[in-house]
Design a protein around this motif. Structure first.
Motif, PDB file in Angstrom:
ATOM      1  N   THR A   1       3.070 -15.297  27.758  1.00  0.00           N
ATOM      2  CA  THR A   1       3.018 -15.925  26.433  1.00  0.00           C
ATOM      3  C   THR A   1       1.776 -16.784  26.236  1.00  0.00           C
ATOM      4  O   THR A   1       1.506 -17.234  25.122  1.00  0.00           O
ATOM      5  CB  THR A   1       4.254 -16.809  26.181  1.00  0.00           C
ATOM      6  N   VAL A   2       1.024 -17.032  27.309  1.00  0.00           N
ATOM      7  CA  VAL A   2      -0.160 -17.895  27.234  1.00  0.00           C
ATOM      8  C   VAL A   2      -1.282 -17.295  28.068  1.00  0.00           C
ATOM      9  O   VAL A   2      -1.175 -17.223  29.307  1.00  0.00           O
ATOM     10  CB  VAL A   2       0.121 -19.330  27.737  1.00  0.00           C
ATOM     11  N   ALA A   3      -2.354 -16.845  27.412  1.00  0.00           N
ATOM     12  CA  ALA A   3      -3.540 -16.377  28.123  1.00  0.00           C
ATOM     13  C   ALA A   3      -4.406 -17.574  28.504  1.00  0.00           C
ATOM     14  O   ALA A   3      -4.189 -18.695  28.019  1.00  0.00           O
ATOM     15  CB  ALA A   3      -4.331 -15.408  27.251  1.00  0.00           C
ATOM     16  N   SER A   4      -5.376 -17.356  29.363  1.00  0.00           N
ATOM     17  CA  SER A   4      -6.301 -18.428  29.738  1.00  0.00           C
ATOM     18  C   SER A   4      -7.730 -17.945  29.555  1.00  0.00           C
ATOM     19  O   SER A   4      -8.018 -16.753  29.705  1.00  0.00           O
ATOM     20  CB  SER A   4      -6.088 -18.862  31.198  1.00  0.00           C
ATOM     21  N   ILE A   5      -8.608 -18.878  29.209  1.00  0.00           N
ATOM     22  CA  ILE A   5     -10.037 -18.576  29.087  1.00  0.00           C
ATOM     23  C   ILE A   5     -10.793 -19.482  30.036  1.00  0.00           C
ATOM     24  O   ILE A   5     -10.705 -20.714  29.957  1.00  0.00           O
ATOM     25  CB  ILE A   5     -10.531 -18.777  27.645  1.00  0.00           C
TER      26      ILE A   5
ATOM     27  N   MET B   1       9.354 -12.046  33.800  1.00  0.00           N
ATOM     28  CA  MET B   1       9.099 -11.940  32.357  1.00  0.00           C
ATOM     29  C   MET B   1       7.854 -11.092  32.120  1.00  0.00           C
ATOM     30  O   MET B   1       6.815 -11.307  32.724  1.00  0.00           O
ATOM     31  CB  MET B   1       8.881 -13.347  31.760  1.00  0.00           C
ATOM     32  N   GLU B   2       7.979 -10.107  31.242  1.00  0.00           N
ATOM     33  CA  GLU B   2       6.854  -9.243  30.913  1.00  0.00           C
ATOM     34  C   GLU B   2       6.372  -9.536  29.505  1.00  0.00           C
ATOM     35  O   GLU B   2       7.102 -10.041  28.660  1.00  0.00           O
ATOM     36  CB  GLU B   2       7.246  -7.768  31.047  1.00  0.00           C
ATOM     37  N   SER B   3       5.122  -9.182  29.235  1.00  0.00           N
ATOM     38  CA  SER B   3       4.496  -9.519  27.957  1.00  0.00           C
ATOM     39  C   SER B   3       5.189  -8.821  26.800  1.00  0.00           C
ATOM     40  O   SER B   3       5.442  -7.617  26.827  1.00  0.00           O
ATOM     41  CB  SER B   3       3.019  -9.128  27.975  1.00  0.00           C
ATOM     42  N   LEU B   4       5.500  -9.597  25.757  1.00  0.00           N
ATOM     43  CA  LEU B   4       6.033  -9.051  24.513  1.00  0.00           C
ATOM     44  C   LEU B   4       4.913  -8.760  23.532  1.00  0.00           C
ATOM     45  O   LEU B   4       5.139  -8.171  22.481  1.00  0.00           O
ATOM     46  CB  LEU B   4       7.014 -10.054  23.879  1.00  0.00           C
ATOM     47  N   TYR B   5       3.706  -9.203  23.876  1.00  0.00           N
ATOM     48  CA  TYR B   5       2.605  -9.166  22.911  1.00  0.00           C
ATOM     49  C   TYR B   5       1.592  -8.069  23.221  1.00  0.00           C
ATOM     50  O   TYR B   5       0.847  -7.655  22.358  1.00  0.00           O
ATOM     51  CB  TYR B   5       1.917 -10.530  22.856  1.00  0.00           C
ATOM     52  N   PHE B   6       1.561  -7.609  24.479  1.00  0.00           N
ATOM     53  CA  PHE B   6       0.673  -6.507  24.837  1.00  0.00           C
ATOM     54  C   PHE B   6       1.448  -5.210  24.683  1.00  0.00           C
ATOM     55  O   PHE B   6       2.343  -4.916  25.461  1.00  0.00           O
ATOM     56  CB  PHE B   6       0.157  -6.667  26.271  1.00  0.00           C
ATOM     57  N   SER B   7       1.152  -4.448  23.657  1.00  0.00           N
ATOM     58  CA  SER B   7       1.926  -3.246  23.340  1.00  0.00           C
ATOM     59  C   SER B   7       1.015  -2.033  23.177  1.00  0.00           C
ATOM     60  O   SER B   7       0.822  -1.534  22.065  1.00  0.00           O
ATOM     61  CB  SER B   7       2.740  -3.466  22.068  1.00  0.00           C
TER      62      SER B   7
ATOM     63  N   LEU C   1      -0.076 -16.909  22.798  1.00  0.00           N
ATOM     64  CA  LEU C   1      -0.032 -15.554  22.252  1.00  0.00           C
ATOM     65  C   LEU C   1       1.114 -15.343  21.261  1.00  0.00           C
ATOM     66  O   LEU C   1       1.248 -14.259  20.701  1.00  0.00           O
ATOM     67  CB  LEU C   1       0.077 -14.540  23.396  1.00  0.00           C
ATOM     68  N   ASP C   2       1.926 -16.403  21.044  1.00  0.00           N
ATOM     69  CA  ASP C   2       3.036 -16.299  20.097  1.00  0.00           C
ATOM     70  C   ASP C   2       2.689 -16.902  18.742  1.00  0.00           C
ATOM     71  O   ASP C   2       3.560 -17.216  17.945  1.00  0.00           O
ATOM     72  CB  ASP C   2       4.291 -16.966  20.667  1.00  0.00           C
ATOM     73  N   THR C   3       1.409 -17.059  18.472  1.00  0.00           N
ATOM     74  CA  THR C   3       0.934 -17.548  17.183  1.00  0.00           C
ATOM     75  C   THR C   3       0.360 -16.358  16.396  1.00  0.00           C
ATOM     76  O   THR C   3       0.082 -15.302  16.980  1.00  0.00           O
ATOM     77  CB  THR C   3      -0.172 -18.600  17.364  1.00  0.00           C
ATOM     78  N   PRO C   4       0.144 -16.504  15.080  1.00  0.00           N
ATOM     79  CA  PRO C   4      -0.483 -15.397  14.337  1.00  0.00           C
ATOM     80  C   PRO C   4      -1.824 -14.989  14.914  1.00  0.00           C
ATOM     81  O   PRO C   4      -2.130 -13.792  15.030  1.00  0.00           O
ATOM     82  CB  PRO C   4      -0.623 -15.979  12.918  1.00  0.00           C
ATOM     83  N   GLN C   5      -2.637 -15.987  15.315  1.00  0.00           N
ATOM     84  CA  GLN C   5      -3.945 -15.673  15.895  1.00  0.00           C
ATOM     85  C   GLN C   5      -3.787 -14.964  17.245  1.00  0.00           C
ATOM     86  O   GLN C   5      -4.522 -14.021  17.556  1.00  0.00           O
ATOM     87  CB  GLN C   5      -4.767 -16.957  16.075  1.00  0.00           C
TER      88      GLN C   5
END
Length: 334
Positions: free
Chosen positions: A110-114, A1-7, A165-169
């Protein structure tokens, strides 16, 4: 699975390609580069063959560092805890498991970590994983948070470890990340300081706004000066005008015509601080401004600190560095 959010505008495999710092199949060399960029760590292969194919692309920009990396193997990374920086990790493919004691974050596209400073953790990095990383120096993070709040921090900043990463924020954050990586991938020259500062400010401000942390409520709250009682505003003016004099809580309460208890309650409710901490903040600001104005040999840090009521130089230096991101002697030497 590749990121849908990093474009990004540039393909992921080209991101930061001009800034390759490591390409190796040797585990010890991979560990060495991890220590150079981050900190000492115990890097261990979870594969019986012990094979890796590590690639690291990294660019430093003032108090932040951005990168793209993969280990090319099933790897365990145990740095203990980060001391001087926090780390944001955003897989663009594959996944990682990060253990913080009994807490666990499964990080994928879909989920980054800090990874917060001062919190021990262990990362289990899967063979197929490639991730974006952002390294944030503590002093940069603290300085920008203090600027937003208008006061010194009393506790270290601590973010929620998982960043969906699938939230508005989350999508807002990744749009900014895509723009940042595009800009810094294309421009290989030395950035002007003013532009580097703008990148830094945008990144930290977006993180503080998008990711829950222990200062979120205060950062997101409406400002209170317009609704604060008049006695709070009177005491603020009194402090501004008399910060160079010995002032006690009794002096402030008598001037305002209220009890000490009411004064504490008013400052806590409408300023999220105490009268004495507000006084210290004003004095620190005045010291900072005076040190900036001093000509070489005109005065000393000790003399200026004493003039503004700081008698314990060790505590003063710690508070000053936390507030302004540099020591008082560094400010004086500018």
């Amino acid at each position: 699975m590749e990121s849908l959010y990093f474009s990004p505008a540039v393909p992921p495999d080209v991101v930061l390609s001009r800034f390759e710092v490591c390409r190796t199949r040797d585990l010890d060399e991979a560990r060495h580069w991890g220590e150079r960029i981050f900190c000492a760590n115990r890097l261990r292969s979870l594969d019986a063959k012990g094979s890796v194919n590590t690639r690291i692309y990294y660019r430093r920009l003032g108090g932040i560092g951005i990168g793209r990396m993969s280990y090319g193997g099933d790897i365990s990374i145990d740095p203990g805890q980060l001391e001087t920086f926090s780390l944001i990790q955003m897989p663009i493919r594959g996944q990682e498991r990060i253990d913080f004691g009994e807490q666990r974050v499964l990080s994928d596209p879909t989920v980054a970590s800090i990874l917060n400073a001062h919190v021990p953790f262990v990362i289990n990095h899967s063979n197929s994983t490639e991730k974006l990383i952002i390294r944030l120096d503590n002093n940069v993070l603290e300085r920008h948070c203090q600027q937003h709040l208008g006061r010194s921090l009393r506790k270290d900043i601590e973010f929620q470890a998982a960043m969906p990463l699938d939230t508005p924020q989350g999508r807002r954050w990744m749009r900014m990340v895509g723009w940042l990586y595009d800009s810094l991938s294309a421009d290989e020259g030395e950035l002007p300081p003013i532009l580097a500062s703008q990148f830094e400010h945008t990144l930290v401000s977006m993180l503080l706004a998008c990711q829950p942390n222990n200062y979120s409520a205060e950062l997101m709250a409406d400002e209170g000066p317009s609704i604060a009682p008049s006695f709070v505003k009177r005491v603020e003016r009194y402090i501004e005008e008399h910060a160079h004099e010995p002032i006690s809580i009794v002096d402030m309460a008598e001037y305002a015509g209220v009890s000490s208890r009411s004064l504490f309650t008013g400052f806590r409710r409408f300023r999220n601080t105490s009268p004495m901490l507000y006084l210290k903040e004003v004095r620190l600001r005045n010291v900072h401004e005076e040190l900036q104005r001093q000509s070489p040999g005109g005065s000393t840090v000790t003399a200026v600190a004493f003039r503004w009521g700081f008698s314990h130089l060790g505590h003063f230096t710690t508070d000053y560095k936390r507030r302004f991101g540099e020591s008082p002697s560094e400010t004086l030497a500018r």
